[in-house]
Design a protein around this motif. Structure first.
Motif, PDB file in Angstrom:
ATOM      1  N   ALA A 163       0.805  -1.218   0.000  1.00 42.27           N
ATOM      2  CA  ALA A 163       0.000   0.000   0.000  1.00 42.27           C
ATOM      3  C   ALA A 163       0.838   1.267   0.000  1.00 42.27           C
ATOM      4  O   ALA A 163       0.341   2.351  -0.329  1.00 42.27           O
ATOM      5  CB  ALA A 163      -0.932   0.005   1.211  1.00 42.27           C
ATOM      6  N   VAL A 164       2.113   1.174   0.367  1.00 42.51           N
ATOM      7  CA  VAL A 164       2.955   2.373   0.432  1.00 42.51           C
ATOM      8  C   VAL A 164       3.678   2.636  -0.886  1.00 42.51           C
ATOM      9  O   VAL A 164       4.512   3.548  -0.949  1.00 42.51           O
ATOM     10  CB  VAL A 164       3.992   2.258   1.576  1.00 42.51           C
ATOM     11  CG1 VAL A 164       3.295   2.077   2.902  1.00 42.51           C
ATOM     12  CG2 VAL A 164       4.967   1.122   1.317  1.00 42.51           C
ATOM     13  N   ILE A 172       6.614   8.823  -4.807  1.00 44.83           N
ATOM     14  CA  ILE A 172       6.678  10.288  -4.787  1.00 44.83           C
ATOM     15  C   ILE A 172       7.601  10.796  -3.677  1.00 44.83           C
ATOM     16  O   ILE A 172       7.602  11.988  -3.369  1.00 44.83           O
ATOM     17  CB  ILE A 172       5.271  10.896  -4.591  1.00 44.83           C
ATOM     18  CG1 ILE A 172       4.689  10.466  -3.244  1.00 44.83           C
ATOM     19  CG2 ILE A 172       4.363  10.502  -5.740  1.00 44.83           C
ATOM     20  CD1 ILE A 172       3.353  11.133  -2.923  1.00 44.83           C
ATOM     21  N   SER A 173       8.375   9.882  -3.088  1.00 39.46           N
ATOM     22  CA  SER A 173       9.250  10.283  -1.988  1.00 39.46           C
ATOM     23  C   SER A 173      10.504  11.002  -2.454  1.00 39.46           C
ATOM     24  O   SER A 173      11.277  11.489  -1.640  1.00 39.46           O
ATOM     25  CB  SER A 173       9.652   9.042  -1.171  1.00 39.46           C
ATOM     26  OG  SER A 173      10.408   8.146  -1.978  1.00 39.46           O
ATOM     27  N   GLY A 174      10.736  11.049  -3.753  1.00 43.55           N
ATOM     28  CA  GLY A 174      11.914  11.703  -4.278  1.00 43.55           C
ATOM     29  C   GLY A 174      13.034  10.756  -4.636  1.00 43.55           C
ATOM     30  O   GLY A 174      14.042  11.167  -5.222  1.00 43.55           O
ATOM     31  N   ILE A 175      12.877   9.484  -4.312  1.00 48.42           N
ATOM     32  CA  ILE A 175      13.894   8.502  -4.647  1.00 48.42           C
ATOM     33  C   ILE A 175      13.772   8.132  -6.121  1.00 48.42           C
ATOM     34  O   ILE A 175      12.662   7.997  -6.660  1.00 48.42           O
ATOM     35  CB  ILE A 175      13.761   7.249  -3.750  1.00 48.42           C
ATOM     36  CG1 ILE A 175      14.949   6.325  -3.940  1.00 48.42           C
ATOM     37  CG2 ILE A 175      12.477   6.503  -4.046  1.00 48.42           C
ATOM     38  CD1 ILE A 175      14.974   5.173  -2.941  1.00 48.42           C
ATOM     39  N   TYR A 221       5.967   4.837 -12.813  1.00 45.35           N
ATOM     40  CA  TYR A 221       4.803   4.310 -12.084  1.00 45.35           C
ATOM     41  C   TYR A 221       3.795   5.412 -11.800  1.00 45.35           C
ATOM     42  O   TYR A 221       4.143   6.526 -11.379  1.00 45.35           O
ATOM     43  CB  TYR A 221       5.237   3.668 -10.773  1.00 45.35           C
ATOM     44  CG  TYR A 221       4.072   3.276  -9.889  1.00 45.35           C
ATOM     45  CD1 TYR A 221       3.349   2.119 -10.144  1.00 45.35           C
ATOM     46  CD2 TYR A 221       3.673   4.100  -8.839  1.00 45.35           C
ATOM     47  CE1 TYR A 221       2.267   1.766  -9.351  1.00 45.35           C
ATOM     48  CE2 TYR A 221       2.590   3.758  -8.042  1.00 45.35           C
ATOM     49  CZ  TYR A 221       1.890   2.591  -8.308  1.00 45.35           C
ATOM     50  OH  TYR A 221       0.810   2.254  -7.530  1.00 45.35           O
ATOM     51  N   THR A 222       2.524   5.104 -12.040  1.00 43.50           N
ATOM     52  CA  THR A 222       1.417   5.996 -11.665  1.00 43.50           C
ATOM     53  C   THR A 222       0.382   5.176 -10.937  1.00 43.50           C
ATOM     54  O   THR A 222       0.046   4.053 -11.345  1.00 43.50           O
ATOM     55  CB  THR A 222       0.773   6.622 -12.907  1.00 43.50           C
ATOM     56  OG1 THR A 222       0.359   5.588 -13.807  1.00 43.50           O
ATOM     57  CG2 THR A 222       1.748   7.560 -13.609  1.00 43.50           C
ATOM     58  N   ALA A 223      -0.113   5.700  -9.848  1.00 43.48           N
ATOM     59  CA  ALA A 223      -1.074   4.961  -9.019  1.00 43.48           C
ATOM     60  C   ALA A 223      -2.389   4.769  -9.762  1.00 43.48           C
ATOM     61  O   ALA A 223      -2.794   5.600 -10.553  1.00 43.48           O
ATOM     62  CB  ALA A 223      -1.307   5.709  -7.724  1.00 43.48           C
TER      63      ALA A 223
END
Length: 535
Positions: free
Chosen positions: A370-371, A377-380, A533-535
């Motif tokens: 789920a994360v 989008i965390s910048g990694i 990746y796009t949710a």
């Protein structure tokens, strides 16, 4: 005062448990249903074989009704041993607890819940071989030409399996209770489970499993358990003892009742006593600072996250141990030869590399669960994400593979060149395997959890990822290890008209090159899949 379960409540609870199990089975994936189909086919084959053997046995006893043979008395000993061990094991991992336990315990007494678990557990555990044996009982009666032999043999089967199950169930509950009350067991349960698996695997590959089980069968055969044979053949063999048959039936009633009461008492203590929690070790950055400096802060963060997940839910990595049974042949060859054979070290190097790749990188996107949107989008970057997963696998896989494969290579009769090539393969292939698995895993991701045990679901790689990765790795990296075996190298050297040493080195180079090409392409695929990746 411990009381027996209420039959009405127990039957309803058991019916509900079986209904849930059936719905879970129907909801499994195609691959899992295929495995169930294979089990059904083997079950049908076992039923046919058991029925035919029972028919021949019944005809033989009818023609020569002498003293009960050792084989006849061995059957109940083996059946009792299998049922008891299976009941204890399955009770620990699944049958000894129930979903929404709190809801049940607020509506009915715990003893009724236990009664339902016992009924459904017997069907799910002992039913695997009780039904075929009932068919075999009918075949035995036909072979013996005695209609009365069928109900007696069927009674013996049901009484024996039910008694063994009712003895094994409280043993399993007791083990689960002790594990829940011991901080040491709770903390080191993964190591304990791994040690148990290695011990079992060692018995299998060393060919000593029979030697380990023979004393248990001997004790069971020398005990009144063998008297179930008298009950089964009472209508066929004149020397069968009716007194022993009666005593063993009475004993079944007493032991079964004791097993039910013990199951109720132990289950109540397990459910109503607070369990200990394994103490979490601090995940501090002091020890991880070195990793940050080596690979960068963000890849190191991804690697530590993967390790933490594996430590908290090690069961998700259990699938990497299944292919270890393919090592049975080379290990057995070494055991029989009395020394490490030349085929074992390359086999270990190949399996160690495969295991390294499968551990953390075979389902990169699905493991995030789920994360995943938050991670994306965390910048990694995709490069840091994939690199961290490869590091997570390589840090453990490379040293372990080199140590085991290299140590065995030194003890084996491998020539120096093949020994060196095996060690190099053990050091290089795990990294390439991890990189290769990343691309395959992102191409065939799996996001849905798979049921491993009761109330325990984990996300594991898809069957497509598992199969494609294994095939691609074996067809490339397998070249680097398979030709290190002197026999294979000699045959190829004669075919090409070159020296054996050239074949060893050439095979290593070709295998590593091919695996490296696939690994490079796979890394690019995995990086692109994460970045896009796009949710």
């Amino acid at each position: 005062m411990v009381a027996f379960p209420d039959p009405n409540h127990a039957v309803r609870i058991a019916a509900n448990e079986l209904r849930i199990a059936w719905r879970t089975l129907r909801g499994k994936s195609t691959a899992q249903l295929a495995s169930v189909g294979i089990v059904v086919v083997f079950g049908a084959a076992f039923t046919a074989a058991a029925a035919y053997g029972a028919y021949l046995g019944g005809r033989g006893l009818a023609e020569n009704p002498g003293e009960l043979s050792q084989l006849v008395s061995l059957v109940p000993a083996g059946l009792a041993t299998i049922t008891l061990f299976m009941a204890a094991y399955l009770t620990v991992v699944q049958l000894g607890d129930i979903d929404v336990r709190d809801g049940y315990l607020t509506t009915v007494p715990a003893r009724d819940v236990v009664g339902g678990l016992l009924l459904s557990g017997y069907v799910r555990a002992a039913g695997l071989f009780t039904a075929p044996l009932l068919v075999a009982s009918a075949a035995f009666a036909v072979g013996a030409g005695s209609p009365l032999a069928f109900p007696l043999a069927a009674l013996a089967v049901l009484a024996l399996t039910a008694t063994a199950f009712l003895v094994g169930f409280p043993i399993g509950v007791g083990i689960a209770y002790l594990a829940s009350r011991s901080a040491i067991v709770a903390r080191f349960k993964t190591l304990i489970g791994a040690a148990a698996f290695l011990a079992y695997f060692g018995l299998i590959v060393s060919g000593t499993f029979d030697e380990a089980i023979d004393p248990i069968l001997g004790v069971a055969q020398a005990s009144p358990v063998s008297w179930y044979a008298d009950l089964a053949v009472l209508a066929v063999v004149p020397s069968a003892s009716a007194a022993k048959a009666g005593v063993v039936l009475a004993g079944s009633v007493v032991l079964g009742a004791g097993g039910v009461l013990a199951s109720v008492r132990l289950s109540e203590r397990r459910w109503y006593t607070e369990s200990v929690e394994a103490s979490e070790r601090e995940t501090d950055s002091v020890s991880s600072g070195r990793l940050d400096r080596l690979v960068g802060r963000r890849p190191a963060w991804v690697a530590r996250k993967s390790w933490l997940r594996a430590r908290r839910a090690p069961i998700k990595l259990v699938f990497v141990a299944y292919p270890a049974f393919l090592l049975v042949t080379p290990v057995q060859a070494s055991v029989e030869a009395g020394h490490v054979t030349s085929s074992l070290p390359p086999s270990i190097a190949l399996y160690g590399a495969w295991m390294t790749g499968a551990a953390f990188t075979l389902n990169p996107l699905g493991d995030e669960g789920a994360v995943l949107p938050v991670t994306a989008i965390s910048g990694i970057s995709g490069r840091d994400f994939v690199g961290g997963l490869v590091v997570a696998s390589a840090v453990f896989g490379v040293p372990l593979t080199v140590a085991v494969a290299g140590g065995l290579a030194v003890l084996s009769p491998l020539p120096p060149v093949a020994l060196a090539c095996t060690v190099v393969a053990a050091a290089v292939l795990p990294v390439l395997a991890a990189a290769l698995a990343a691309g395959v895993g992102t191409t065939y991701p799996k996001y849905d959890a798979t049921s491993i045990s009761r109330s325990r679901e984990v996300v594991v790689p898809s069957m497509w990822a598992f199969g494609v990765y294994t095939l691609a790795f074996l067809l490339t990296a397998g070249i680097a290890t398979a030709v290190q075996v002197p026999a294979a190298a000699g045959a190829l050297a004669n075919l090409l008209g070159v020296a054996d040493a050239a074949v060893h080195v050439g095979a290593l180079a070709v295998g590593v090159l091919l695996a490296g090409i696939l690994a490079t392409v796979s890394v690019r695929i995995a990086v692109r899949a994460f970045d896009d990746y796009t949710a």
